[in-house]
Design a protein around this motif. Sequence first.
Motif, PDB file in Angstrom:
ATOM      1  N   GLY A  20       8.174  70.075  32.540  1.00 47.60           N
ATOM      2  CA  GLY A  20       8.495  69.561  33.861  1.00 47.60           C
ATOM      3  C   GLY A  20       8.008  70.475  34.965  1.00 47.60           C
ATOM      4  O   GLY A  20       7.101  71.280  34.776  1.00 47.60           O
ATOM      5  N   VAL A  21       8.659  70.348  36.122  1.00 48.29           N
ATOM      6  CA  VAL A  21       8.266  71.074  37.328  1.00 48.29           C
ATOM      7  C   VAL A  21       9.507  71.725  37.922  1.00 48.29           C
ATOM      8  O   VAL A  21      10.589  71.148  37.913  1.00 48.29           O
ATOM      9  CB  VAL A  21       7.639  70.106  38.355  1.00 48.29           C
ATOM     10  CG1 VAL A  21       7.319  70.794  39.658  1.00 48.29           C
ATOM     11  CG2 VAL A  21       6.400  69.446  37.782  1.00 48.29           C
ATOM     12  N   PHE A  22       9.356  72.908  38.461  1.00 48.85           N
ATOM     13  CA  PHE A  22      10.435  73.569  39.200  1.00 48.85           C
ATOM     14  C   PHE A  22      10.539  72.859  40.550  1.00 48.85           C
ATOM     15  O   PHE A  22       9.608  72.904  41.350  1.00 48.85           O
ATOM     16  CB  PHE A  22      10.094  75.051  39.372  1.00 48.85           C
ATOM     17  CG  PHE A  22      11.174  75.842  40.043  1.00 48.85           C
ATOM     18  CD1 PHE A  22      12.331  76.180  39.359  1.00 48.85           C
ATOM     19  CD2 PHE A  22      11.033  76.262  41.354  1.00 48.85           C
ATOM     20  CE1 PHE A  22      13.327  76.921  39.971  1.00 48.85           C
ATOM     21  CE2 PHE A  22      12.018  76.999  41.980  1.00 48.85           C
ATOM     22  CZ  PHE A  22      13.166  77.330  41.283  1.00 48.85           C
ATOM     23  N   HIS A  23      11.652  72.183  40.818  1.00 49.73           N
ATOM     24  CA  HIS A  23      11.697  71.292  41.975  1.00 49.73           C
ATOM     25  C   HIS A  23      12.997  71.334  42.793  1.00 49.73           C
ATOM     26  O   HIS A  23      13.283  70.407  43.540  1.00 49.73           O
ATOM     27  CB  HIS A  23      11.447  69.858  41.483  1.00 49.73           C
ATOM     28  CG  HIS A  23      10.919  68.944  42.533  1.00 49.73           C
ATOM     29  ND1 HIS A  23       9.735  69.137  43.196  1.00 49.73           N
ATOM     30  CD2 HIS A  23      11.423  67.808  43.040  1.00 49.73           C
ATOM     31  CE1 HIS A  23       9.525  68.170  44.046  1.00 49.73           C
ATOM     32  NE2 HIS A  23      10.547  67.352  43.986  1.00 49.73           N
ATOM     33  N   PRO A  24      13.810  72.381  42.723  1.00 51.09           N
ATOM     34  CA  PRO A  24      15.023  72.372  43.552  1.00 51.09           C
ATOM     35  C   PRO A  24      14.689  72.577  45.024  1.00 51.09           C
ATOM     36  O   PRO A  24      13.675  73.177  45.362  1.00 51.09           O
ATOM     37  CB  PRO A  24      15.833  73.545  43.008  1.00 51.09           C
ATOM     38  CG  PRO A  24      14.838  74.448  42.401  1.00 51.09           C
ATOM     39  CD  PRO A  24      13.716  73.582  41.900  1.00 51.09           C
ATOM     40  N   LYS A  25      15.527  72.033  45.851  1.00 50.50           N
ATOM     41  CA  LYS A  25      15.408  72.242  47.303  1.00 50.50           C
ATOM     42  C   LYS A  25      16.697  72.907  47.752  1.00 50.50           C
ATOM     43  O   LYS A  25      17.670  72.261  48.090  1.00 50.50           O
ATOM     44  CB  LYS A  25      15.226  70.922  48.048  1.00 50.50           C
ATOM     45  CG  LYS A  25      13.834  70.364  47.953  1.00 50.50           C
ATOM     46  CD  LYS A  25      13.734  69.491  46.783  1.00 50.50           C
ATOM     47  CE  LYS A  25      12.446  68.684  46.863  1.00 50.50           C
ATOM     48  NZ  LYS A  25      12.486  67.584  45.972  1.00 50.50           N
ATOM     49  N   LEU A  26      16.681  74.217  47.741  1.00 51.59           N
ATOM     50  CA  LEU A  26      17.870  75.013  47.979  1.00 51.59           C
ATOM     51  C   LEU A  26      17.489  76.173  48.884  1.00 51.59           C
ATOM     52  O   LEU A  26      16.501  76.860  48.631  1.00 51.59           O
ATOM     53  CB  LEU A  26      18.360  75.534  46.622  1.00 51.59           C
ATOM     54  CG  LEU A  26      19.599  76.363  46.562  1.00 51.59           C
ATOM     55  CD1 LEU A  26      20.815  75.433  46.538  1.00 51.59           C
ATOM     56  CD2 LEU A  26      19.589  77.194  45.300  1.00 51.59           C
ATOM     57  N   SER A  27      18.259  76.379  49.938  1.00 50.66           N
ATOM     58  CA  SER A  27      18.040  77.514  50.834  1.00 50.66           C
ATOM     59  C   SER A  27      19.318  78.325  50.893  1.00 50.66           C
ATOM     60  O   SER A  27      20.379  77.792  51.210  1.00 50.66           O
ATOM     61  CB  SER A  27      17.684  77.045  52.243  1.00 50.66           C
ATOM     62  OG  SER A  27      16.489  76.307  52.240  1.00 50.66           O
TER      63      SER A  27
END
Length: 150
Positions: free
Chosen positions: A57-64
């Motif tokens: 898969g792909v590394f895809h988190p949207k976290l800040s």
Amino acid sequence: MSLSFFEAVLLDALVRGGGREALILADIEGVRAGLSEQGARRVGRDYEVEPISVASGVFHPKLSALVADGECHLLVGSGNLTFNGWGGNLEVVEHLHPGFAADAIDDAASFFELLALADNIRHGAADHCQAVANDLRRSTRGRARNGDMR
């Protein structure tokens, strides 16, 4: 990922707010695309970018994670790090703070701890990931937990 967006909009706001360190973790293709942009000139000097490779898969988190002495804000959302992802598209972002979401911030700390240690993820930012986890955990010490927000 758009590093020119990050530099033009977010990095300047972080610096004006007193930010001292910025690290972007992104999938390999996102890093490759971001580094090829003409407007990205401050990477490696004013902030770091680390490519993440996952076994499938792909590394895809949207976290800040925005952390300072005694203060923490965690943003979790659907928008990519692009002009459209932060303003042109219909996206959602949740703003979490230890005052009302200590459990969720602890969960994010666990995510960063696992990111630092997992065998199926390759990157050179293990120490940074552990430092973020430690900062997040420090921000939740002594905070009420009710399990409502995870």
